[in-house]
Design an enzyme around this catalytic site. Sequence first.
Site, short mmCIF file in Angstrom:
data_model
loop_
_atom_site.label_atom_id
_atom_site.label_comp_id
_atom_site.label_asym_id
_atom_site.label_seq_id
_atom_site.Cartn_x
_atom_site.Cartn_y
_atom_site.Cartn_z
CE1 TYR A 90 64.76 12.92 17.92
CE2 TYR A 90 64.74 10.39 17.45
CZ TYR A 90 64.61 11.77 18.59
OH TYR A 90 64.54 11.14 19.38
N GLY A 150 39.71 56.26 44.73
CA GLY A 150 39.28 57.03 45.02
C GLY A 150 40.27 57.73 45.56
CE LYS A 152 64.76 11.79 23.72
NZ LYS A 152 63.66 10.54 23.79
CG ASN A 211 80.71 15.15 9.16
OD1 ASN A 211 79.48 14.77 8.83
ND2 ASN A 211 81.84 15.64 8.56
N GLY A 250 34.15 43.92 50.74
CA GLY A 250 34.80 45.09 50.87
C GLY A 250 36.36 44.86 50.91
CG ASN A 260 40.70 46.45 37.36
OD1 ASN A 260 40.00 45.83 38.93
ND2 ASN A 260 41.01 48.01 37.12
NE ARG A 286 36.64 46.22 35.34
CZ ARG A 286 36.66 46.81 35.75
NH1 ARG A 286 37.33 48.19 35.45
NH2 ARG A 286 37.58 47.15 37.26
CE1 TYR A 293 58.26 4.09 22.03
CE2 TYR A 293 57.24 5.22 20.21
CZ TYR A 293 57.28 5.23 21.77
OH TYR A 293 56.10 5.16 22.22
C1 UD1 Z 1 39.94 50.45 45.85
C2 UD1 Z 1 40.41 51.77 46.80
C3 UD1 Z 1 40.25 52.44 46.17
C4 UD1 Z 1 41.34 52.63 45.06
C5 UD1 Z 1 41.20 51.30 44.70
C6 UD1 Z 1 42.78 51.45 43.82
C7 UD1 Z 1 39.08 50.66 48.95
C8 UD1 Z 1 37.43 50.75 49.76
N1 UD1 Z 1 38.71 51.55 47.72
O1 UD1 Z 1 39.00 50.68 45.20
O2 UD1 Z 1 39.84 54.11 47.18
O3 UD1 Z 1 41.50 54.18 44.97
O4 UD1 Z 1 41.13 50.09 45.83
O5 UD1 Z 1 43.10 50.37 43.09
O6 UD1 Z 1 39.04 50.10 49.20
N2 UD1 Z 1 39.59 42.58 47.25
C9 UD1 Z 1 39.72 41.57 48.34
N3 UD1 Z 1 38.63 41.65 48.80
C10 UD1 Z 1 36.84 42.27 48.96
C11 UD1 Z 1 37.40 42.97 48.05
C12 UD1 Z 1 38.56 43.27 48.10
O7 UD1 Z 1 40.75 40.86 48.60
O8 UD1 Z 1 36.18 42.00 49.71
C13 UD1 Z 1 41.06 42.71 46.86
C14 UD1 Z 1 40.79 43.11 45.53
O9 UD1 Z 1 40.85 41.80 45.30
C15 UD1 Z 1 41.87 43.87 44.71
C16 UD1 Z 1 41.47 44.55 46.18
O10 UD1 Z 1 41.02 43.73 47.23
O11 UD1 Z 1 42.84 43.18 44.69
C17 UD1 Z 1 41.25 46.06 45.49
O12 UD1 Z 1 39.24 45.93 45.22
P1 UD1 Z 1 38.66 46.51 43.77
O13 UD1 Z 1 37.14 45.96 44.25
O14 UD1 Z 1 39.56 46.53 43.29
O15 UD1 Z 1 39.32 47.89 45.40
P2 UD1 Z 1 38.69 49.49 44.34
O16 UD1 Z 1 37.19 49.59 44.33
O17 UD1 Z 1 39.15 49.43 43.39
CA CA Z 2 40.91 47.81 41.73
#
Ligand code: UD1
Ligand code: CA
Length: 455
Positions: free
Chosen positions: A365, A137, A350, A376, A78, A225, A15, A386
């Site tokens: 300059y 969450g 400079k 002065n 995740g 985001n 985003r 240059y």
């Molecule tokens: C997550 C939480 C959610 C919380 C929210 C707060 C989980 C499952 N959910 O959701 O409960 O309310 O953050 O913002 O944890 N990232 C990785 N690798 C991955 C996935 C994510 O490094 O595979 C990093 C992202 O770059 C980011 C952070 O983890 O910095 C959170 O990831 P994001 O996908 O934004 O989590 P949410 O779905 O928003």
């Molecule tokens: Ca997030």
Amino acid sequence: MKITTIILAAGKGTRMRSELPKILHKIANKTLLQHVYDMSYQLSNNAIKIVYGHGADLVRDTLKALAVDWIEQKQQLGTGHAVMQVSDQIANTDIVLILYADVPLLKLATVKQLIANVNDQSLALLTVNLINPTGYGRIVRSDSGQVTKIVEEKDASATEKLINEGNTGIMAVQGKFLKKWLNQLNNKNAQGEYYLTDIIEMAVADGFNVLTSQPESVDEVLGVNNRLQLSHLERVYQQEQAEILMEQGVTLIDPTRFDLRGTIEHLGIDIVIDVNVIIEGKNSIGNNVKIGANTHIKDSIINDNVEILANCIIENAVVGQGSKVGPYARLRPETVLAENVHIGNFVEIKKSSVAAFSKINHLSYIGDSTVGSKVNIGAGTITCNYDGVNKFRTIIEDGAFIGSDTQLVAPVTIGKNATIGAGSTITRNSPENQLTLSRVKQVSLAGWQRPVKHE
Ligand code: UD1
Ligand code: CA
């Protein structure tokens, strides 16, 4: 007690609509990831590990100076999957702190409070009450108020969606237990991801308490985001910097129109800063300094009693005590002004030093020069430093007077107390105490008549 901080930084940040990985976008000219790093770096006995993935090469290259372990997460499956990548680097007795690289304004005090809640029987979770918790969450609690689990928005029932206590994602837990629960994670949920949040339910099943704490302000846990959120956090950060400066004795004519993109390592008192001033990099500002509107100062030292008038650009320069600069002056890198120097409008300097009580007041300059004291320099004077290939120095000794519209063709030395006649082009050294000028003698033609128009 040893801490391992894991900063999650692998996500894409779709985003933002950017070629640049999200965590390399900046607040106050510092990347989001660096903000999180700088905060966690202040925890003692802490090993920092960054899980990176999207934009891997650029992220590592941009932040190669950080004292961290980099762990690549090749596919972003995740938050749980991200933490799993670090599993084999976590010692059983470590306290593991999970931070997000896109949550830049989290405070050290909040993290310390969180960590204090971790022990053999408790996991610490940072939560936040939100008017609109959409996207977060939700923290599910039992009738007696104990946390039982976290349910992600996309998996939540209609009643769970009404809960307004949100998960910030930030938590701390002992290594031994974290590793055990990570092993049990699966991806059977609405998003097909390994949710780190699922370890909460496992902890509760193992008889753990989930101890929650909250940040002082919601802004601490807001993530970036999109660019709107980025701009909001920039403002929050700047307002905070402005308040800190005002507490330390600085008058900001309008704190909403002041930007600090760096640090002021030494800060005096009774400093007055007018609107739209930007201070960048590492700086020092002495007592009783006045900074006029629309001025940009970067990596510079401004000593006591200096007055900088409006619309100046000052970079990597030193301004000596009692000096006056501007309006509309530009001090470029390696400019060193001693005490009580006057630099006026449309003057560019400079790689030059100017000794005490000298004046360069209009349209000049001065480059690659050594200017003595009580010199002065008249309006429109230019050092021709240059020749198109090489640069040469100009030396102007103490007490010299340079007439207006003079070109000093370097290398050249103007002796002590020498006077240069206005409009001269000086190509050879000018002896001290003498008048030197190079000017076509003025003539007047007595019998001359203006041409008249032919009918
Ligand atoms: C997550 C939480 C959610 C919380 C929210 C707060 C989980 C499952 N959910 O959701 O409960 O309310 O953050 O913002 O944890 N990232 C990785 N690798 C991955 C996935 C994510 O490094 O595979 C990093 C992202 O770059 C980011 C952070 O983890 O910095 C959170 O990831 P994001 O996908 O934004 O989590 P949410 O779905 O928003
Ligand atoms: Ca997030």
